[in-house]
Design a protein around this motif. Structure first.
Motif, mmCIF file in Angstrom:
data_model
loop_
_atom_site.group_PDB
_atom_site.id
_atom_site.type_symbol
_atom_site.label_atom_id
_atom_site.label_comp_id
_atom_site.label_asym_id
_atom_site.label_seq_id
_atom_site.Cartn_x
_atom_site.Cartn_y
_atom_site.Cartn_z
ATOM 1 N N GLU B 8 0.801 -1.228 0.000
ATOM 2 C CA GLU B 8 0.000 0.000 0.000
ATOM 3 C C GLU B 8 0.833 1.277 0.000
ATOM 4 O OE1 GLU B 8 -3.018 -0.441 -0.607
ATOM 5 O OE2 GLU B 8 -2.958 -2.600 -0.276
ATOM 6 N N LYS B 9 2.125 1.167 -0.013
ATOM 7 C CA LYS B 9 3.022 2.332 -0.038
ATOM 8 C C LYS B 9 2.856 3.199 1.215
ATOM 9 C CE LYS B 9 3.850 4.290 -4.124
ATOM 10 N NZ LYS B 9 3.598 4.904 -5.448
ATOM 11 N N THR B 10 2.608 2.545 2.318
ATOM 12 C CA THR B 10 2.541 3.289 3.582
ATOM 13 C C THR B 10 3.755 2.917 4.431
ATOM 14 O OG1 THR B 10 1.146 1.523 4.489
ATOM 15 C CG2 THR B 10 0.018 3.496 3.682
ATOM 16 N N GLY B 11 4.241 3.887 5.183
ATOM 17 C CA GLY B 11 5.462 3.660 5.950
ATOM 18 C C GLY B 11 6.663 3.850 5.036
ATOM 19 N N GLY B 12 7.601 2.972 5.127
ATOM 20 C CA GLY B 12 8.781 3.106 4.272
ATOM 21 C C GLY B 12 9.606 1.837 4.286
ATOM 22 N N ASP B 13 10.361 1.635 3.227
ATOM 23 C CA ASP B 13 11.261 0.481 3.142
ATOM 24 C C ASP B 13 12.413 0.871 2.227
ATOM 25 O OD1 ASP B 13 10.978 -2.939 3.307
ATOM 26 O OD2 ASP B 13 12.432 -2.009 1.972
ATOM 27 N N PRO B 14 13.605 1.028 2.806
ATOM 28 C CA PRO B 14 14.729 1.519 1.991
ATOM 29 C C PRO B 14 15.044 0.620 0.792
ATOM 30 C CG PRO B 14 15.418 0.970 4.251
ATOM 31 C CD PRO B 14 13.957 0.801 4.194
ATOM 32 N N GLU B 15 14.873 -0.674 0.976
ATOM 33 C CA GLU B 15 15.212 -1.595 -0.117
ATOM 34 C C GLU B 15 14.251 -1.399 -1.310
ATOM 35 O OE1 GLU B 15 14.763 -5.688 0.864
ATOM 36 O OE2 GLU B 15 15.484 -6.369 -1.068
ATOM 37 N N ILE B 16 12.954 -1.370 -1.003
ATOM 38 C CA ILE B 16 11.950 -1.223 -2.077
ATOM 39 C C ILE B 16 12.035 0.181 -2.681
ATOM 40 C CG2 ILE B 16 9.478 -1.288 -2.603
ATOM 41 C CD1 ILE B 16 9.165 -3.307 -0.314
ATOM 42 N N GLU B 17 12.248 1.170 -1.808
ATOM 43 C CA GLU B 17 12.382 2.546 -2.316
ATOM 44 C C GLU B 17 13.584 2.660 -3.255
ATOM 45 O OE1 GLU B 17 10.344 5.191 1.275
ATOM 46 O OE2 GLU B 17 12.478 4.683 1.375
ATOM 47 N N GLY B 18 14.653 1.954 -2.889
ATOM 48 C CA GLY B 18 15.837 1.972 -3.750
ATOM 49 C C GLY B 18 15.537 1.356 -5.118
ATOM 50 N N LEU B 19 14.799 0.241 -5.093
ATOM 51 C CA LEU B 19 14.428 -0.401 -6.358
ATOM 52 C C LEU B 19 13.519 0.520 -7.187
ATOM 53 C CD1 LEU B 19 13.734 -4.097 -5.261
ATOM 54 C CD2 LEU B 19 15.513 -3.327 -6.829
ATOM 55 N N GLU B 20 12.584 1.184 -6.473
ATOM 56 C CA GLU B 20 11.662 2.089 -7.176
ATOM 57 C C GLU B 20 12.425 3.215 -7.866
ATOM 58 O OE1 GLU B 20 7.362 2.269 -5.044
ATOM 59 O OE2 GLU B 20 9.048 2.979 -3.846
ATOM 60 N N SER B 21 13.356 3.800 -7.143
ATOM 61 C CA SER B 21 14.090 4.929 -7.739
ATOM 62 C C SER B 21 15.008 4.444 -8.873
ATOM 63 C CB SER B 21 14.900 5.672 -6.671
ATOM 64 O OG SER B 21 16.005 4.887 -6.277
ATOM 65 N N LEU B 22 15.516 3.228 -8.721
ATOM 66 C CA LEU B 22 16.366 2.666 -9.770
ATOM 67 C C LEU B 22 15.562 2.406 -11.048
ATOM 68 C CD1 LEU B 22 19.367 1.779 -9.872
ATOM 69 C CD2 LEU B 22 18.594 -0.551 -9.411
ATOM 70 N N LEU B 23 14.351 1.871 -10.857
ATOM 71 C CA LEU B 23 13.526 1.493 -12.017
ATOM 72 C C LEU B 23 12.674 2.653 -12.540
ATOM 73 C CD1 LEU B 23 12.365 -2.008 -10.726
ATOM 74 C CD2 LEU B 23 13.930 -1.570 -12.616
ATOM 75 N N ALA B 24 12.812 3.815 -11.920
ATOM 76 C CA ALA B 24 11.998 4.963 -12.348
ATOM 77 C C ALA B 24 12.299 5.371 -13.795
ATOM 78 C CB ALA B 24 12.236 6.143 -11.417
ATOM 79 N N VAL B 25 13.465 5.006 -14.276
ATOM 80 C CA VAL B 25 13.813 5.373 -15.667
ATOM 81 C C VAL B 25 12.889 4.679 -16.666
ATOM 82 C CG1 VAL B 25 16.242 5.898 -15.290
ATOM 83 C CG2 VAL B 25 15.566 3.530 -15.681
ATOM 84 N N TYR B 26 12.266 3.586 -16.246
ATOM 85 C CA TYR B 26 11.368 2.843 -17.149
ATOM 86 C C TYR B 26 9.912 3.256 -17.004
ATOM 87 C CZ TYR B 26 15.421 -0.208 -17.519
ATOM 88 O OH TYR B 26 16.675 -0.695 -17.732
ATOM 89 N N ARG B 27 9.648 4.163 -16.085
ATOM 90 C CA ARG B 27 8.251 4.524 -15.801
ATOM 91 C C ARG B 27 7.593 5.189 -17.022
ATOM 92 N NH1 ARG B 27 7.541 7.040 -10.092
ATOM 93 N NH2 ARG B 27 8.187 4.925 -9.615
ATOM 94 N N PHE B 28 6.303 4.993 -17.103
ATOM 95 C CA PHE B 28 5.542 5.580 -18.213
ATOM 96 C C PHE B 28 5.576 7.098 -18.127
ATOM 97 C CE2 PHE B 28 1.444 7.214 -19.815
ATOM 98 C CZ PHE B 28 1.566 6.826 -21.138
ATOM 99 N N GLU B 29 5.829 7.721 -19.297
ATOM 100 C CA GLU B 29 5.842 9.181 -19.330
ATOM 101 C C GLU B 29 4.530 9.653 -19.910
ATOM 102 O OE1 GLU B 29 9.239 10.268 -21.584
ATOM 103 O OE2 GLU B 29 10.605 9.149 -20.294
ATOM 104 N N PRO B 30 3.681 10.255 -19.104
ATOM 105 C CA PRO B 30 2.386 10.703 -19.633
ATOM 106 C C PRO B 30 2.548 11.892 -20.575
ATOM 107 C CG PRO B 30 2.657 11.419 -17.379
ATOM 108 C CD PRO B 30 3.845 10.575 -17.692
ATOM 109 N N GLY B 31 1.536 12.075 -21.363
ATOM 110 C CA GLY B 31 1.553 13.233 -22.268
ATOM 111 C C GLY B 31 1.499 12.844 -23.729
ATOM 112 N N ARG B 32 1.977 11.664 -24.047
ATOM 113 C CA ARG B 32 1.933 11.251 -25.457
ATOM 114 C C ARG B 32 0.650 10.462 -25.714
ATOM 115 N NH1 ARG B 32 7.229 8.254 -27.127
ATOM 116 N NH2 ARG B 32 6.075 8.122 -29.068
ATOM 117 N N ALA B 33 -0.365 11.170 -26.115
ATOM 118 C CA ALA B 33 -1.648 10.512 -26.383
ATOM 119 C C ALA B 33 -1.556 9.730 -27.687
ATOM 120 C CB ALA B 33 -2.752 11.557 -26.482
ATOM 121 N N PRO B 34 -2.302 8.648 -27.792
ATOM 122 C CA PRO B 34 -2.249 7.872 -29.031
ATOM 123 C C PRO B 34 -2.856 8.635 -30.193
ATOM 124 C CG PRO B 34 -3.999 7.061 -27.632
ATOM 125 C CD PRO B 34 -3.256 8.078 -26.841
#
Lengths: 195, 194
Positions: B8-34
């Motif tokens: 639920e993304k409540t509290g915190g977890d350094p390991e998961i947060e680290g993975l999230e920030s690492l994988l953020a480069v692959y996140r969907f970039e909004p704005g490009r409508a089909p």
């Protein structure tokens, strides 16, 4: 309409089995679908904004990164063309998931065999290489785990959001996330030990 | 691992947060409508296919007409090449000369004939029926063809023309079949038989 998409209208498949979620009450997306059916194009734009990260995650779990954006557009194009044939508007999310999986599978059937860049590109940034390695580890897991993990870790969705958009039962999402995370840690840990 | 943060993304977890920030480069970039196909789907109209077929049929018809015209001219040229000139057979303007053997008309008949030359002779006249000289049997084209000595270039041109005519004829048949929807009818018949 492709055969898979037609099938997606009738059944909702979770990665680990069949999940029928048709008893769910009318949601915001079902309202948007109904609005689109009556000719409101803005409703489809809203659906796109709401579901594009989920579709992106589903596709990213399967195809090379460079191809993901095109396939996401292709998925929404197919949805736009066939949405009026969707029988139950509450099943828009699962239907979209099915289209995304089909399109990702079609990519490998129709395209020439390609090879992604290696994890460690000489001269590449260390952080990018690490990200590529983690993504590769997630992709090596089974469908049930890699989809939920990418939706959680890459797209930043919570378990509830994943369940609501994909049609997978919330309990299944929780289990998949928990087990998937354990398997990912093992994989990354094993790799570190092997070095 | 903080399970609450994972689900639920409540509290915190350094390991998961680290993975999230690492994988953020692959996140969907909004704005490009089909790019939605509003115009492209509207452009497909049923009559467009018929227009194409009409144009193709027209072009084929023109090609056949031109081919036949050229074929007739070449054939005429070939036939005339070894046929003696018309002037050698008969005087100009009449290829089949009349052989009339009129009897001596009376004065009254002469006057009638002088007045009305174009009418049919009456019973009273002794004018013999008009007899035409039996024309010499005209050899058919097929018989003549071997006798024509074509040069190498003429033979080549002739063969090319025949091939072009054959192709055009085939195309016309395809167009005709398409217009008649032969395939559809065949399918329907096959379905009915089933």
């Amino acid at each position: 309409m492709p055969q898979g998409e037609a099938a997606a209208e009738a059944f909702v498949f979770s990665p680990k089995g069949v999940v029928e979620n048709s008893a769910a009450p009318a949601t915001r997306e079902s309202e948007l679908v109904e609005r689109f059916r009556t000719g409101d194009e803005e409703a489809f734009a809203e659906l796109y904004r709401q579901f594009s990260p989920m579709v992106h995650g589903i596709v990213l779990a399967r195809v090379p990164r460079d191809e993901v954006q095109d396939i996401v557009q292709d998925v929404f194009l197919a949805a736009y063309r066939n949405l009026k044939g969707l029988r139950d508007s509450r099943l828009f999310g699962p239907w979209l998931v099915k289209i995304a999986r089909n399109r990702a599978a079609e990519f490998y059937r129709s395209s020439k065999p390609t090879e992604e860049l290696p994890e460690h590109i000489p001269g590449g940034r260390r952080r990018d290489n690490e990200a590529a390695e983690v993504l590769r580890a997630i992709r090596s897991l089974s469908d049930a785990y890699r989809e939920t993990l990418i939706l959680r870790l890459v797209e930043g969705m919570t378990a509830k959001e994943i369940a609501a958009q994909t049609g997978i039962k919330p309990e299944s999402v929780r289990v998949n996330l928990h087990r998937g995370m354990q398997m990912l840690r093992e994989k990354l840990g094993v790799r570190e030990v092997q070095r | 691992m903080n399970k609450e943060y994972l689900l639920e993304k409540t509290g915190g977890d350094p390991e998961i947060e680290g993975l999230e920030s690492l994988l953020a480069v692959y996140r969907f970039e909004p704005g490009r409508a089909p790019v939605l196909p509003a115009e492209t789907t509207e452009m497909r109209r049923p009559w467009f296919g018929w227009l194409r077929f009409s144009v193709a049929a027209g072009a084929a018809a023109v090609a056949v007409f031109a081919g036949l015209l050229a074929y007739g001219r070449i054939e005429k040229l070939l036939l005339n090449a070894d046929r003696p000139a018309i002037s050698e057979v008969a005087p100009p303007g009449r290829t089949l000369p009349l052989l009339v053997e009129p009897s001596q008309p009376s004065d009254s008949e002469r006057s009638i004939a002088a007045v009305d030359l174009g009418t049919v002779p009456s019973r009273r006249t002794n004018v013999q029926p008009i007899r035409y000289r039996k024309p010499a049997a005209t050899p058919s084209i097929e018989k003549r063809r071997p006798q024509v000595a074509l040069t190498k270039r003429e033979k080549y041109a002739y063969n090319q023309l025949m091939v072009a005519l054959y192709i055009t004829g085939t195309k016309l048949k395809v167009v005709q079949d398409t217009i008649d929807r032969v395939d559809d009818k065949t399918d329907e018949r096959a379905n009915n038989e089933k």
